[in-house]
Design a protein around this motif. Structure first.
Motif, PDB file in Angstrom:
ATOM      1  N   LEU A   1     123.111 199.266  59.055  1.00 47.08           N
ATOM      2  CA  LEU A   1     122.301 198.715  57.981  1.00 47.08           C
ATOM      3  C   LEU A   1     122.854 199.148  56.630  1.00 47.08           C
ATOM      4  O   LEU A   1     123.513 200.190  56.513  1.00 47.08           O
ATOM      5  CB  LEU A   1     120.844 199.184  58.119  1.00 47.08           C
ATOM      6  CG  LEU A   1     120.138 198.828  59.441  1.00 47.08           C
ATOM      7  CD1 LEU A   1     118.736 199.446  59.462  1.00 47.08           C
ATOM      8  CD2 LEU A   1     120.065 197.318  59.633  1.00 47.08           C
ATOM      9  N   ALA A   2     122.562 198.337  55.604  1.00 42.06           N
ATOM     10  CA  ALA A   2     123.061 198.630  54.258  1.00 42.06           C
ATOM     11  C   ALA A   2     122.555 199.967  53.747  1.00 42.06           C
ATOM     12  O   ALA A   2     123.210 200.651  52.955  1.00 42.06           O
ATOM     13  CB  ALA A   2     122.658 197.510  53.303  1.00 42.06           C
ATOM     14  N   SER A   3     121.386 200.375  54.225  1.00 42.99           N
ATOM     15  CA  SER A   3     120.788 201.627  53.779  1.00 42.99           C
ATOM     16  C   SER A   3     121.509 202.853  54.327  1.00 42.99           C
ATOM     17  O   SER A   3     121.257 203.982  53.886  1.00 42.99           O
ATOM     18  CB  SER A   3     119.322 201.681  54.221  1.00 42.99           C
ATOM     19  OG  SER A   3     119.247 201.688  55.645  1.00 42.99           O
ATOM     20  N   GLY A   4     122.405 202.621  55.289  1.00 45.01           N
ATOM     21  CA  GLY A   4     123.076 203.743  55.937  1.00 45.01           C
ATOM     22  C   GLY A   4     122.422 204.130  57.256  1.00 45.01           C
ATOM     23  O   GLY A   4     123.020 204.848  58.067  1.00 45.01           O
ATOM     24  N   ARG A   5     121.191 203.670  57.461  1.00 41.79           N
ATOM     25  CA  ARG A   5     120.550 203.887  58.749  1.00 41.79           C
ATOM     26  C   ARG A   5     121.159 202.942  59.785  1.00 41.79           C
ATOM     27  O   ARG A   5     121.940 202.048  59.455  1.00 41.79           O
ATOM     28  CB  ARG A   5     119.036 203.617  58.637  1.00 41.79           C
ATOM     29  CG  ARG A   5     118.309 204.601  57.742  1.00 41.79           C
ATOM     30  CD  ARG A   5     116.869 204.145  57.503  1.00 41.79           C
ATOM     31  NE  ARG A   5     116.072 204.113  58.733  1.00 41.79           N
ATOM     32  CZ  ARG A   5     115.438 205.153  59.237  1.00 41.79           C
ATOM     33  NH1 ARG A   5     115.504 206.332  58.623  1.00 41.79           N
ATOM     34  NH2 ARG A   5     114.710 205.047  60.337  1.00 41.79           N
ATOM     35  N   LYS A   6     120.800 203.146  61.025  1.00 35.18           N
ATOM     36  CA  LYS A   6     121.262 202.267  62.089  1.00 35.18           C
ATOM     37  C   LYS A   6     120.067 201.627  62.776  1.00 35.18           C
ATOM     38  O   LYS A   6     119.033 202.270  62.980  1.00 35.18           O
ATOM     39  CB  LYS A   6     122.104 203.037  63.099  1.00 35.18           C
ATOM     40  CG  LYS A   6     123.486 203.421  62.586  1.00 35.18           C
ATOM     41  CD  LYS A   6     124.337 204.042  63.685  1.00 35.18           C
ATOM     42  CE  LYS A   6     125.741 204.356  63.178  1.00 35.18           C
ATOM     43  NZ  LYS A   6     126.582 204.959  64.246  1.00 35.18           N
ATOM     44  N   LEU A   7     120.234 200.338  63.104  1.00 34.17           N
ATOM     45  CA  LEU A   7     119.218 199.627  63.863  1.00 34.17           C
ATOM     46  C   LEU A   7     119.642 199.654  65.332  1.00 34.17           C
ATOM     47  O   LEU A   7     120.746 199.241  65.682  1.00 34.17           O
ATOM     48  CB  LEU A   7     119.108 198.183  63.380  1.00 34.17           C
ATOM     49  CG  LEU A   7     118.236 197.247  64.230  1.00 34.17           C
ATOM     50  CD1 LEU A   7     116.787 197.728  64.253  1.00 34.17           C
ATOM     51  CD2 LEU A   7     118.319 195.818  63.700  1.00 34.17           C
TER      52      LEU A   7
ATOM     53  N   GLU B   1     113.982 209.422  63.054  1.00 35.38           N
ATOM     54  CA  GLU B   1     113.939 209.636  61.613  1.00 35.38           C
ATOM     55  C   GLU B   1     115.151 209.033  60.921  1.00 35.38           C
ATOM     56  O   GLU B   1     115.107 208.739  59.729  1.00 35.38           O
ATOM     57  CB  GLU B   1     113.860 211.130  61.311  1.00 35.38           C
ATOM     58  CG  GLU B   1     112.579 211.782  61.822  1.00 35.38           C
ATOM     59  CD  GLU B   1     112.578 213.296  61.640  1.00 35.38           C
ATOM     60  OE1 GLU B   1     113.560 213.810  61.035  1.00 35.38           O
ATOM     61  OE2 GLU B   1     111.619 213.958  62.085  1.00 35.38           O
ATOM     62  N   THR B   2     116.231 208.824  61.665  1.00 39.83           N
ATOM     63  CA  THR B   2     117.470 208.297  61.075  1.00 39.83           C
ATOM     64  C   THR B   2     117.859 206.928  61.632  1.00 39.83           C
ATOM     65  O   THR B   2     118.849 206.351  61.205  1.00 39.83           O
ATOM     66  CB  THR B   2     118.634 209.268  61.331  1.00 39.83           C
ATOM     67  OG1 THR B   2     118.753 209.505  62.735  1.00 39.83           O
ATOM     68  CG2 THR B   2     118.393 210.594  60.618  1.00 39.83           C
ATOM     69  N   HIS B   3     117.083 206.432  62.608  1.00 37.66           N
ATOM     70  CA  HIS B   3     117.380 205.139  63.225  1.00 37.66           C
ATOM     71  C   HIS B   3     116.123 204.267  63.256  1.00 37.66           C
ATOM     72  O   HIS B   3     115.025 204.773  63.468  1.00 37.66           O
ATOM     73  CB  HIS B   3     117.885 205.308  64.664  1.00 37.66           C
ATOM     74  CG  HIS B   3     119.184 206.035  64.781  1.00 37.66           C
ATOM     75  ND1 HIS B   3     119.295 207.407  64.607  1.00 37.66           N
ATOM     76  CD2 HIS B   3     120.440 205.575  65.072  1.00 37.66           C
ATOM     77  CE1 HIS B   3     120.563 207.758  64.790  1.00 37.66           C
ATOM     78  NE2 HIS B   3     121.267 206.669  65.071  1.00 37.66           N
ATOM     79  N   ASP B   4     116.307 202.981  63.011  1.00 39.29           N
ATOM     80  CA  ASP B   4     115.247 202.013  63.256  1.00 39.29           C
ATOM     81  C   ASP B   4     115.406 201.535  64.696  1.00 39.29           C
ATOM     82  O   ASP B   4     116.448 200.989  65.070  1.00 39.29           O
ATOM     83  CB  ASP B   4     115.368 200.820  62.309  1.00 39.29           C
ATOM     84  CG  ASP B   4     115.144 201.210  60.852  1.00 39.29           C
ATOM     85  OD1 ASP B   4     114.707 202.349  60.601  1.00 39.29           O
ATOM     86  OD2 ASP B   4     115.408 200.365  59.970  1.00 39.29           O
ATOM     87  N   VAL B   5     114.393 201.738  65.517  1.00 38.47           N
ATOM     88  CA  VAL B   5     114.502 201.433  66.943  1.00 38.47           C
ATOM     89  C   VAL B   5     113.493 200.347  67.325  1.00 38.47           C
ATOM     90  O   VAL B   5     112.299 200.476  67.060  1.00 38.47           O
ATOM     91  CB  VAL B   5     114.259 202.689  67.807  1.00 38.47           C
ATOM     92  CG1 VAL B   5     114.440 202.357  69.288  1.00 38.47           C
ATOM     93  CG2 VAL B   5     115.212 203.820  67.395  1.00 38.47           C
ATOM     94  N   LEU B   6     114.011 199.277  67.932  1.00 39.27           N
ATOM     95  CA  LEU B   6     113.169 198.211  68.455  1.00 39.27           C
ATOM     96  C   LEU B   6     113.168 198.275  69.981  1.00 39.27           C
ATOM     97  O   LEU B   6     114.228 198.469  70.599  1.00 39.27           O
ATOM     98  CB  LEU B   6     113.691 196.840  68.014  1.00 39.27           C
ATOM     99  CG  LEU B   6     113.690 196.538  66.511  1.00 39.27           C
ATOM    100  CD1 LEU B   6     114.287 195.163  66.262  1.00 39.27           C
ATOM    101  CD2 LEU B   6     112.279 196.617  65.947  1.00 39.27           C
TER     102      LEU B   6
END
Length: 361
Positions: free
Chosen positions: A5-11, A30-35
């Protein structure tokens, strides 16, 4: 699958991978967006959802699934409804600022779906879940989202490789398998004076068409237990074809009932019949003849379709029926040839992506 992701986080998108999610430390979230996505309500796909963290405040977030699967998994697992986010079928839904999800019928069991992910980066990924490919995928309106994605180009396909082996090259389509079942069933009942008990092995959900074919041929409802009846009703089946267990009768009449998968024998790696369980059940109900039916695609590679033995004063026969809710090897090759992904990722019984891709060419 992972997307930067552009924010530096990871999806991170986890499909039918709840045990994997459970193994991740809280800091990971806290550092990843998880679906989390659930394709259908078979135990090997929802395993891990029974963990207490899913019902705890905060938990692991929402589980994305369709309405039928949400209803079934709520009933089977006892999940709080508020952690299930229902996604309408065949409609693209923005489930994250960076990804759209479309659920598409998988032609497998009630509620089963494929998951099409379209990322903001332009990447397109299809996860088939468990599926039975049909050429209708290429033309029917309900598969329009998949057809459009194929036309645009798929990057990755996570493929149900349950039957990805040349020995499963040809598995009859389900209509043909039901016709074969019908002929075999009629041959064992026409002109018979003695009442017989028919036992059909199934999973918690799935293979309903087999049950309903036998019910129609028999002319009486299939006997199921209360839990099975409730799940069939939640799945939207024709409940006139089912009844709850009436128990033993003084004068047995030809009837049919559901038994749990494995009751009639083990199917992997080859079929090994269990004569004792059906003989004991038939004997307890006053029958002298019992016929067990095992619907499985793996029978297509078997030289023997029927197994017989007399036990406890009961004539036992177990019949294998080539009915499958997974794609045959030939169907997998045709499907991959149609969707033409850049990469094929096997999801069942195969860890070598290169070998699987080579096999499917």
């Amino acid at each position: 699958m992972t997307e930067g992701l552009a924010s530096g986080r990871k999806l991170v998108v986890l499909v039918d991978a709840f045990d994997q999610s459970n193994s991740l430390p809280d800091e990971y979230f806290e550092t990843h967006d998880v679906l989390h996505v659930l394709t259908h309500a078979h135990a090997d796909h929802y395993t891990g959802l029974q963990h207490s963290r899913w019902s705890a405040p905060g938990g692991r977030g929402k589980v994305l699934c369709n309405a039928v699967t949400a209803t079934l998994v709520e009933a089977i697992v006892g999940l709080p409804r508020d952690i299930l986010r229902v996604i309408d079928m065949e409609q693209p839904v923005a489930v994250h600022p960076s990804v759209t999800l479309t659920l598409i019928d998988a032609n497998h069991c009630p509620g089963a779906c494929m998951a099409l992910f379209e990322f903001a980066s332009g990447r397109r990924v299809l996860h088939t879940g468990d599926f039975r490919y049909s050429r209708s995928f290429q033309s029917d309106a309900q598969y329009a989202p998949l057809q459009h994605a194929v036309n645009k180009g798929l990057d990755d396909v996570f493929l149900d490789t349950t039957d990805c082996h040349p020995k499963h090259a040809v598995i009859p389509d389900r209509d043909a398998a039901l016709e074969e079942l019908g002929r075999a069933f009629d041959a064992r009942n026409t002109g018979q004076d003695e009442a017989s008990l028919h036992l059909i092995a199934t999973y918690t959900i799935g293979k309903e068409r087999v049950l309903e074919e036998i019910a129609r041929r028999l002319g009486t409802p299939i006997v199921v237990d209360a839990q099975k009846q409730a799940l069939l009703q939640l799945s939207g089946r024709d409940m006139a074809l089912y009844s709850t267990d009436a128990g033993p009768t003084t004068t047995p009449t030809t009837s049919a009932r559901v038994v749990k998968w494995g009751t009639l024998g083990e199917t992997w790696p080859y079929f090994r019949p269990n004569y004792t369980a059906p003989a004991e059940l038939a004997n307890s109900l006053g029958y002298k003849k019992v016929v067990g039916w095992v619907p499985t695609g793996w029978v297509s590679a078997s030289q023997q379709r029927s197994f017989s033995k007399s036990l406890l004063g009961v004539d036992v026969e177990i019949v294998l029926v080539p009915y499958s809710e997974h794609s045959s090897f030939a169907e997998l090759k045709e499907f991959v040839g149609w969707v033409k992904p850049k990469h094929v990722v096997p999801t069942v019984g195969a860890d070598d992506e290169k070998a699987t891709s080579k096999l499917l060419k």
